[in-house]
Design an enzyme around this catalytic site. Structure first.
Site, PDB file in Angstrom:
ATOM      1  N   ILE A 107       5.779   7.425  -7.824  1.00  0.00           N
ATOM      2  CA  ILE A 107       5.236   8.651  -7.229  1.00  0.00           C
ATOM      3  C   ILE A 107       6.334   9.703  -7.095  1.00  0.00           C
ATOM      4  O   ILE A 107       6.140  10.885  -7.376  1.00  0.00           O
ATOM      5  CB  ILE A 107       4.581   8.347  -5.861  1.00  0.00           C
ATOM      6  CG1 ILE A 107       3.501   7.280  -6.024  1.00  0.00           C
ATOM      7  CG2 ILE A 107       4.002   9.617  -5.248  1.00  0.00           C
ATOM      8  CD1 ILE A 107       2.979   6.671  -4.757  1.00  0.00           C
TER       9      ILE A 107
ATOM     10  N   ASP B 280      18.385   7.535  -4.522  1.00  0.00           N
ATOM     11  CA  ASP B 280      17.604   6.334  -4.800  1.00  0.00           C
ATOM     12  C   ASP B 280      18.597   5.177  -4.891  1.00  0.00           C
ATOM     13  O   ASP B 280      19.666   5.318  -5.501  1.00  0.00           O
ATOM     14  CB  ASP B 280      16.837   6.487  -6.138  1.00  0.00           C
ATOM     15  CG  ASP B 280      15.670   5.505  -6.267  1.00  0.00           C
ATOM     16  OD1 ASP B 280      14.529   5.964  -6.481  1.00  0.00           O
ATOM     17  OD2 ASP B 280      15.913   4.281  -6.125  1.00  0.00           O
TER      18      ASP B 280
ATOM     19  N   LYS C  39       7.293  -1.746  -0.926  1.00  0.00           N
ATOM     20  CA  LYS C  39       5.857  -1.434  -0.918  1.00  0.00           C
ATOM     21  C   LYS C  39       4.943  -2.613  -1.288  1.00  0.00           C
ATOM     22  O   LYS C  39       3.752  -2.421  -1.531  1.00  0.00           O
ATOM     23  CB  LYS C  39       5.588  -0.292  -1.888  1.00  0.00           C
ATOM     24  CG  LYS C  39       5.962  -0.624  -3.322  1.00  0.00           C
ATOM     25  CD  LYS C  39       5.682   0.526  -4.263  1.00  0.00           C
ATOM     26  CE  LYS C  39       6.005   0.116  -5.693  1.00  0.00           C
ATOM     27  NZ  LYS C  39       5.733   1.183  -6.659  1.00  0.00           N
TER      28      LYS C  39
ATOM     29  N   SER D 167       0.669   5.207   4.240  1.00  0.00           N
ATOM     30  CA  SER D 167      -0.287   4.426   3.445  1.00  0.00           C
ATOM     31  C   SER D 167      -1.548   4.146   4.227  1.00  0.00           C
ATOM     32  O   SER D 167      -1.519   3.990   5.448  1.00  0.00           O
ATOM     33  CB  SER D 167       0.356   3.091   3.049  1.00  0.00           C
ATOM     34  OG  SER D 167      -0.621   2.202   2.539  1.00  0.00           O
TER      35      SER D 167
ATOM     36  N   TYR E 262       4.083  -5.022   5.796  1.00  0.00           N
ATOM     37  CA  TYR E 262       4.245  -3.738   5.083  1.00  0.00           C
ATOM     38  C   TYR E 262       3.484  -2.648   5.841  1.00  0.00           C
ATOM     39  O   TYR E 262       4.043  -1.593   6.161  1.00  0.00           O
ATOM     40  CB  TYR E 262       3.735  -3.837   3.646  1.00  0.00           C
ATOM     41  CG  TYR E 262       3.535  -2.496   3.002  1.00  0.00           C
ATOM     42  CD1 TYR E 262       2.255  -1.965   2.846  1.00  0.00           C
ATOM     43  CD2 TYR E 262       4.621  -1.726   2.604  1.00  0.00           C
ATOM     44  CE1 TYR E 262       2.077  -0.712   2.300  1.00  0.00           C
ATOM     45  CE2 TYR E 262       4.454  -0.477   2.049  1.00  0.00           C
ATOM     46  CZ  TYR E 262       3.157   0.028   1.899  1.00  0.00           C
ATOM     47  OH  TYR E 262       2.982   1.275   1.371  1.00  0.00           O
TER      48      TYR E 262
ATOM     49  N   LYS F   9       4.927   0.716   7.924  1.00  0.00           N
ATOM     50  CA  LYS F   9       4.507   2.108   7.710  1.00  0.00           C
ATOM     51  C   LYS F   9       4.003   2.704   9.029  1.00  0.00           C
ATOM     52  O   LYS F   9       4.306   3.857   9.361  1.00  0.00           O
ATOM     53  CB  LYS F   9       3.402   2.179   6.649  1.00  0.00           C
ATOM     54  CG  LYS F   9       3.885   1.964   5.238  1.00  0.00           C
ATOM     55  CD  LYS F   9       4.833   3.082   4.777  1.00  0.00           C
ATOM     56  CE  LYS F   9       5.224   2.934   3.325  1.00  0.00           C
ATOM     57  NZ  LYS F   9       6.146   3.991   2.864  1.00  0.00           N
TER      58      LYS F   9
ATOM     59  N   ASN G 292      -5.326   4.756  -3.002  1.00  0.00           N
ATOM     60  CA  ASN G 292      -4.832   3.947  -4.118  1.00  0.00           C
ATOM     61  C   ASN G 292      -4.335   4.818  -5.268  1.00  0.00           C
ATOM     62  O   ASN G 292      -5.140   5.229  -6.106  1.00  0.00           O
ATOM     63  CB  ASN G 292      -5.946   2.996  -4.598  1.00  0.00           C
ATOM     64  CG  ASN G 292      -6.198   1.901  -3.602  1.00  0.00           C
ATOM     65  OD1 ASN G 292      -6.608   2.170  -2.458  1.00  0.00           O
ATOM     66  ND2 ASN G 292      -5.914   0.672  -3.985  1.00  0.00           N
TER      67      ASN G 292
ATOM     68  N   ASN H  65       1.205  -6.194  -8.828  1.00  0.00           N
ATOM     69  CA  ASN H  65       0.230  -6.670  -7.837  1.00  0.00           C
ATOM     70  C   ASN H  65      -1.050  -5.849  -7.910  1.00  0.00           C
ATOM     71  O   ASN H  65      -2.130  -6.329  -7.630  1.00  0.00           O
ATOM     72  CB  ASN H  65       0.800  -6.528  -6.417  1.00  0.00           C
ATOM     73  CG  ASN H  65       1.995  -7.459  -6.198  1.00  0.00           C
ATOM     74  OD1 ASN H  65       1.928  -8.632  -6.534  1.00  0.00           O
ATOM     75  ND2 ASN H  65       3.092  -6.912  -5.689  1.00  0.00           N
ATOM     76  N   ASN H  66      -0.882  -4.562  -8.263  1.00  0.00           N
ATOM     77  CA  ASN H  66      -2.020  -3.649  -8.175  1.00  0.00           C
ATOM     78  C   ASN H  66      -2.907  -3.711  -9.422  1.00  0.00           C
ATOM     79  O   ASN H  66      -2.475  -4.051 -10.519  1.00  0.00           O
ATOM     80  CB  ASN H  66      -1.527  -2.211  -7.932  1.00  0.00           C
ATOM     81  CG  ASN H  66      -0.851  -2.061  -6.579  1.00  0.00           C
ATOM     82  OD1 ASN H  66       0.212  -1.495  -6.488  1.00  0.00           O
ATOM     83  ND2 ASN H  66      -1.464  -2.580  -5.524  1.00  0.00           N
TER      84      ASN H  66
HETATM   85  C1  WQD Z   1      -7.466  -2.978  -5.588  1.00  0.00           C
HETATM   86  C2  WQD Z   1      -8.703  -3.823  -5.821  1.00  0.00           C
HETATM   87  C3  WQD Z   1      -8.372  -6.148  -5.346  1.00  0.00           C
HETATM   88  C4  WQD Z   1      -5.490  -6.850  -8.583  1.00  0.00           C
HETATM   89  C5  WQD Z   1      -2.661  -2.031  -2.160  1.00  0.00           C
HETATM   90  C6  WQD Z   1      -1.844  -2.007  -0.910  1.00  0.00           C
HETATM   91  C7  WQD Z   1      -1.808  -0.609  -0.347  1.00  0.00           C
HETATM   92  C8  WQD Z   1      -1.359   0.400  -1.391  1.00  0.00           C
HETATM   93  C9  WQD Z   1      -2.215   0.272  -2.650  1.00  0.00           C
HETATM   94  C10 WQD Z   1       0.963   0.896  -0.966  1.00  0.00           C
HETATM   95  C11 WQD Z   1      -8.935  -4.876  -4.735  1.00  0.00           C
HETATM   96  C12 WQD Z   1      -8.665  -5.945  -6.835  1.00  0.00           C
HETATM   97  C13 WQD Z   1      -6.388  -6.247  -7.714  1.00  0.00           C
HETATM   98  C14 WQD Z   1      -5.963  -7.848  -9.481  1.00  0.00           C
HETATM   99  C15 WQD Z   1      -8.181  -7.575  -8.610  1.00  0.00           C
HETATM  100  N1  WQD Z   1       0.008   0.241  -1.691  1.00  0.00           N
HETATM  101  N2  WQD Z   1      -7.706  -6.610  -7.732  1.00  0.00           N
HETATM  102  N3  WQD Z   1      -7.295  -8.172  -9.460  1.00  0.00           N
HETATM  103  O1  WQD Z   1      -5.095  -3.976  -2.278  1.00  0.00           O
HETATM  104  O2  WQD Z   1      -6.462  -1.815  -2.326  1.00  0.00           O
HETATM  105  O3  WQD Z   1      -4.003  -1.713  -1.865  1.00  0.00           O
HETATM  106  O4  WQD Z   1      -2.125  -1.089  -3.079  1.00  0.00           O
HETATM  107  O5  WQD Z   1       0.798   1.702  -0.098  1.00  0.00           O
HETATM  108  O6  WQD Z   1      -0.883  -0.611   0.706  1.00  0.00           O
HETATM  109  O7  WQD Z   1      -2.488  -2.843   0.041  1.00  0.00           O
HETATM  110  O8  WQD Z   1      -4.797  -2.269  -4.152  1.00  0.00           O
HETATM  111  O9  WQD Z   1      -4.635  -2.487  -6.579  1.00  0.00           O
HETATM  112  O10 WQD Z   1      -3.943  -4.464  -5.131  1.00  0.00           O
HETATM  113  O11 WQD Z   1      -6.373  -3.878  -5.352  1.00  0.00           O
HETATM  114  O12 WQD Z   1      -9.374  -7.895  -8.604  1.00  0.00           O
HETATM  115  O13 WQD Z   1      -5.187  -8.444 -10.277  1.00  0.00           O
HETATM  116  O14 WQD Z   1      -8.548  -4.550  -7.041  1.00  0.00           O
HETATM  117  O15 WQD Z   1      -9.032  -7.321  -4.848  1.00  0.00           O
HETATM  118  O16 WQD Z   1     -10.335  -5.024  -4.522  1.00  0.00           O
HETATM  119  P1  WQD Z   1      -5.185  -2.526  -2.612  1.00  0.00           P
HETATM  120  P2  WQD Z   1      -4.859  -3.310  -5.360  1.00  0.00           P
END
Ligand code: WQD
Length: 357
Positions: free
Chosen positions: A20, A39, A93, A133, A157, A161, A187, A206-207
């Site tokens: 970002i 950074d 994060k 967040s 986390y 915040k 998101n 993770n996202n």
């Molecule tokens: C989105 C949707 C998952 C991965 C997180 C943090 C939040 C912010 C944004 C920093 C959900 C689903 C995900 C996968 C899936 N970060 N999913 N398979 O959990 O809404 O928010 O990121 O500020 O703090 O909590 O985002 O992208 O992880 O998940 O099905 O491999 O996608 O269950 O419904 P989230 P996400």
């Protein structure tokens, strides 16, 4: 790119090499600001800044490999410039990582905020835009979520915040010279239209969307869909996705608004679109953009997940004068284009066996 001419306003961007932060640097340069980036490069490289300069066709004033937790090193940067405002992205994060290593999250995020605001006060710099967040809300009590929603984070986390926000609120209450904007991101997804910068973690994302795009370039075998029986229109999780370029422009607006005379000196704004999309809708959009199929593994819900998280962005619309411009198709298309043209680029540094990858 030409070196930036002395600008009327010099903005310090902490974490400016990140996903970002680098998109924000592009817009600050394009708007004519002088930009300084600090950074610690723990999760990024300077490649993203070089590319941001290429996009904007202007150079930043300087880069310093400094952690915001290193107060003395931060002081040395503040001695070099008269900053008009600080945009603070630097921080850890990962929700998952914070559960296993809370001390690192509290020392890094909360310690960093205290260190930064202390140095700001010492040097008479009072305008701060902070990267908060939606995680501070925890599980929704009602939808869409507005800024008055109860704050009940469910992981270290999110707690970190919330604590950073509290530091800012208490400092603003004690010293009316401060002007702070707390931006609660929902998101963030997508990438700059040039496909030069975007979200590209080398370690397994993770996202949702970066995971999908890595499946599309065969760096990962399939997408696990966490939960298919949620109380949503198609059974998969619904989230409020916001284009990273829209998110970046909210920070420039916040810097401008903090320069205006107002009664309050601490503002909180949700940065989301108010429109929710499900996991499967994002998958379908990615398949349409890439003309490829995303292999799926239907899986149980992730611990701590919830069905719906959608913002009420009306305060940001009215007070900040900020509106999301991009729709979900452009968000997903831009993320795919970035991944497609940068299959191996890693802006997020990680260490395998001690060697820099
Ligand atoms: C989105 C949707 C998952 C991965 C997180 C943090 C939040 C912010 C944004 C920093 C959900 C689903 C995900 C996968 C899936 N970060 N999913 N398979 O959990 O809404 O928010 O990121 O500020 O703090 O909590 O985002 O992208 O992880 O998940 O099905 O491999 O996608 O269950 O419904 P989230 P996400």
């Amino acid at each position: 790119p030409s070196v930036s001419p002395p600008a009327s306003s010099v903005i310090l961007v902490t974490g400016g090499c990140g996903y970002i932060g680098s998109h924000c640097v592009v817009q600050l340069l394009e708007a004519g600001h002088g930009v300084v980036v600090v950074d610690d490069l723990s999760n990024s490289t300077t490649e993203s800044i070089r590319r941001a300069e290429t996009i904007a066709q202007r150079a930043i004033l300087s880069f310093h490999q400094v952690s915001v937790c290193d107060t003395n090193a931060l002081r040395r940067v503040f001695e070099l410039y008269e900053f008009d405002a600080i945009i603070h992205f630097a921080g850890l994060k990962s929700v998952t990582e914070s559960v296993s290593d809370p001390l690192t999250y509290y020392s890094g995020n909360v310690g960093g905020m205290v260190s930064l605001m202390s140095v700001m006060k010492e040097f008479g710099v009072f305008k701060l835009v902070f990267s908060s967040s939606a995680t501070v809300y925890g599980h929704p009590h009602y939808l869409p979520i507005d800024e008055s929603h109860p704050l009940a984070p469910t992981n270290p986390y999110g707690h970190s915040k919330f604590m950073c926000e509290q530091v800012a609120r208490d400092v603003c209450r004690s010293d009316s010279r401060f002007r702070v904007a707390l931006l609660r991101y929902f998101n963030p997804i997508g990438a700059h239209s040039s496909a030069l910068i975007g979200e590209s973690p080398l370690s397994t994302p993770n996202n949702l969307l970066p995971y999908i795009t890595q499946v599309l370039v065969s760096r990962l075998p399939a997408l696990r869909v966490f939960g298919t029986d949620w109380p949503t229109h198609d059974g998969t999780g619904v989230r409020d996705f916001v284009h990273v370029v829209d998110l970046a422009s909210a920070h420039l607006r916040a810097v401008e608004v903090l320069g205006e005379e107002k009664e309050e000196n601490c503002f909180t704004w949700n940065i989301g679109t108010g429109q929710g999309y499900s996991v499967m809708e994002i998958v379908r959009a990615a398949e349409s953009a890439s003309r490829k199929i995303v292999p799926l593994v239907l899986s149980p819900p992730r611990p701590g997940d919830c069905a719906h998280v959608v913002a009420n962005p009306s305060l940001a619309n009215s007070q900040l004068g900020w509106f999301a411009n991009f729709g979900v198709e452009e968000m997903v298309r831009s993320a795919w284009e970035f991944q497609r043209w940068n299959p191996e680029v890693c802006f997020e540094r990680c260490w395998f066996g001690g060697s820099l990858c």
